[in-house]
Design an enzyme around this catalytic site. Structure first.
Site, PDB file in Angstrom:
ATOM      1  N   GLY A 153       0.726  -1.217   0.139  1.00 33.95           N
ATOM      2  CA  GLY A 153      -0.068   0.003  -0.020  1.00 33.95           C
ATOM      3  C   GLY A 153       0.745   1.235  -0.088  1.00 33.95           C
ATOM      4  O   GLY A 153       2.072   1.282  -0.065  1.00 33.95           O
ATOM      5  N   ILE A 180       1.168   3.706   2.249  1.00 33.74           N
ATOM      6  CA  ILE A 180       1.958   3.823   3.427  1.00 33.74           C
ATOM      7  C   ILE A 180       2.850   2.810   3.829  1.00 33.74           C
ATOM      8  O   ILE A 180       3.947   3.153   4.135  1.00 33.74           O
ATOM      9  CB  ILE A 180       0.651   4.119   4.713  1.00 33.74           C
ATOM     10  CG1 ILE A 180       0.004   5.146   4.563  1.00 33.74           C
ATOM     11  CG2 ILE A 180       1.627   4.254   5.987  1.00 33.74           C
ATOM     12  CD1 ILE A 180      -1.128   5.407   5.626  1.00 33.74           C
ATOM     13  N   LEU A 236      -6.227 -10.973   5.742  1.00 33.34           N
ATOM     14  CA  LEU A 236      -6.700 -10.442   6.965  1.00 33.34           C
ATOM     15  C   LEU A 236      -7.723 -11.510   7.632  1.00 33.34           C
ATOM     16  O   LEU A 236      -8.222 -11.229   8.831  1.00 33.34           O
ATOM     17  CB  LEU A 236      -7.154  -9.075   6.761  1.00 33.34           C
ATOM     18  CG  LEU A 236      -6.189  -8.055   6.407  1.00 33.34           C
ATOM     19  CD1 LEU A 236      -6.800  -6.692   6.197  1.00 33.34           C
ATOM     20  CD2 LEU A 236      -5.016  -7.761   7.634  1.00 33.34           C
ATOM     21  N   SER A 291      -6.036   5.949  12.760  1.00 37.65           N
ATOM     22  CA  SER A 291      -6.390   7.119  11.865  1.00 37.65           C
ATOM     23  C   SER A 291      -7.213   8.185  12.763  1.00 37.65           C
ATOM     24  O   SER A 291      -7.884   7.678  14.038  1.00 37.65           O
ATOM     25  CB  SER A 291      -7.449   6.771  11.000  1.00 37.65           C
ATOM     26  OG  SER A 291      -7.913   7.970  10.141  1.00 37.65           O
ATOM     27  N   LYS A 325     -12.118   1.384  11.397  1.00 41.32           N
ATOM     28  CA  LYS A 325     -10.880   1.980  12.240  1.00 41.32           C
ATOM     29  C   LYS A 325     -10.889   2.193  13.722  1.00 41.32           C
ATOM     30  O   LYS A 325     -10.197   1.884  14.500  1.00 41.32           O
ATOM     31  CB  LYS A 325     -10.265   3.324  11.579  1.00 41.32           C
ATOM     32  CG  LYS A 325      -9.982   3.362  10.307  1.00 41.32           C
ATOM     33  CD  LYS A 325      -9.004   2.229   9.866  1.00 41.32           C
ATOM     34  CE  LYS A 325      -7.817   2.733  10.408  1.00 41.32           C
ATOM     35  NZ  LYS A 325      -6.617   1.946   9.725  1.00 41.32           N
ATOM     36  N   VAL A 385      -3.907  11.153   4.244  1.00 44.18           N
ATOM     37  CA  VAL A 385      -2.637  11.041   3.970  1.00 44.18           C
ATOM     38  C   VAL A 385      -2.199  11.596   2.361  1.00 44.18           C
ATOM     39  O   VAL A 385      -2.735  11.026   1.491  1.00 44.18           O
ATOM     40  CB  VAL A 385      -2.138   9.573   4.357  1.00 44.18           C
ATOM     41  CG1 VAL A 385      -0.531   9.745   3.938  1.00 44.18           C
ATOM     42  CG2 VAL A 385      -2.312   9.314   5.617  1.00 44.18           C
TER      43      VAL A 385
END
Length: 336
Positions: A11, A13, A62, A124, A158, A184
């Site tokens: 990703g 980030i 995940l 976040s 989140k 971001v």
């Protein structure tokens, strides 16, 4: 040499975290959903830092238990960055919530089983928005009310994932640090413009996006976000902290367009959509509906804890915006 399991390495980030980890002398084991991505990711990272044989990959999902224990078995830290994100409202909110919460739990359980002392989790600022009514001053003690009227699936995902993490470590001999960026931006390490951040700038710069929403929040440079993730691995003062990593004040999306316009990006529109129009369109458009927690609102987070713990100064807003634009421009020019 200390090794870090970095989930979500492919990703926006994640790639920056991988490069920063390697630059700081850590070995990196990056998780991907398919090992077919490994060669391309290695090539991308190698353009910015020489891995020197300290980069490897593993396959994790995940939503599946498979291979998590094996993945962490030879690691010293876990940096859990992977989490689903898209601005459109899904038909079933569990499309976002389930992988976010379950992925976090799998990462923590595997880390605990392997005797890993510290986990750094990407959360976040959207997990800190209070009752989602805006004009909110937020800090380390702020939490989003998941039952609030405008709490979208992403906000819930989140918030619930982070809460589950803190609950997990409460009675374990483990340390947790959570990192809280705002929206971001900053230069991409890849030529992929399909992510939310790069797509927004591409649409702004090409003139496709005619009007921005009226909203303000602290914004984050991806380079700062990666830097603090890495510093948080071994800084004792960071233990148990929820750290906002963003600009020192809230910025509006109109500030982005006005800055780009003044720097010669002629196709950029500086118009702002009336709040009533966005709210009306949200009845028919899932992307607009996803913006409702922010429309007409201002959220301002305090970065003092992050600044003090790491002796850190955020990358200036103007630099973040212009470096992002340059990154997008380079990709667009290479496609011509």
């Amino acid at each position: 040499m200390k090794k870090v399991l970095l989930t979500g390495i492919s990703g926006y980030i994640g790639l920056h975290c991988a490069a920063e980890l390697l630059q700081q002398g850590y070995a990196v084991k990056g998780s991907v959903r398919s090992l077919s991505k490994a060669e391309k990711l290695t090539d991308t990272i190698t353009k910015f830092v020489d891995p020197k044989g300290k980069l490897e990959f593993c396959e994790l999902d995940l939503l599946k238990d498979d291979a998590w224990d094996e993945a962490v078995s030879d690691c010293d830290f876990v940096m859990h960055v992977a989490s689903p994100f898209f601005s459109k409202i899904p038909k079933d909110e569990n499309e976002l919530i389930k992988p976010a919460v379950e992925g976090t739990q799998r990462a923590l359980k595997a880390a605990h089983k392997a005797g890993i002392k510290r986990v750094v989790l990407t959360s976040s600022m959207v997990a800190m928005l209070g009752d989602v009514k805006g004009d909110e001053n937020i800090d380390q003690n702020s939490w989003t009310e998941v039952n609030a009227k405008n709490a979208t699936a992403y906000l819930k995902s989140k918030t619930l994932a982070e809460k589950s993490a803190w609950e997990f470590v409460k009675e374990k001999d483990m340390e947790l640090v959570t990192i809280h960026p705002g929206p971001v931006y900053g230069p991409s390490l890849s030529d992929d413009l399909s992510g939310e951040s790069m797509t927004l700038f591409k649409r702004i710069m090409t003139g496709e996006l005619k009007q921005m929403i009226h909203a303000s929040i602290n914004m984050s440079d991806v380079r700062d976000v990666a830097k603090i993730h890495v510093l948080a691995l071994e800084n004792e003062q960071a233990t148990g902290q929820r750290l906002i990593v963003a600009t020192e004040r809230a910025h509006s999306y109109q500030e982005i367009t006005e800055l780009l316009k003044t720097k010669g990006y002629e196709k950029v529109s500086t118009k702002v959509a009336p709040n009533f129009m966005v709210k009306f369109l949200a009845n028919f458009n899932s992307e607009m509906k996803g913006m409702m927690p922010y429309v007409g609102k201002k959220y301002e987070g305090s970065v003092m804890a992050s600044k003090n713990i790491f002796n850190w100064e955020p990358i200036p807003f103007d630099k973040m915006v212009l470096d992002t634009a340059k990154s997008v421009e380079n990709v667009l020019n290479s496609e011509c």
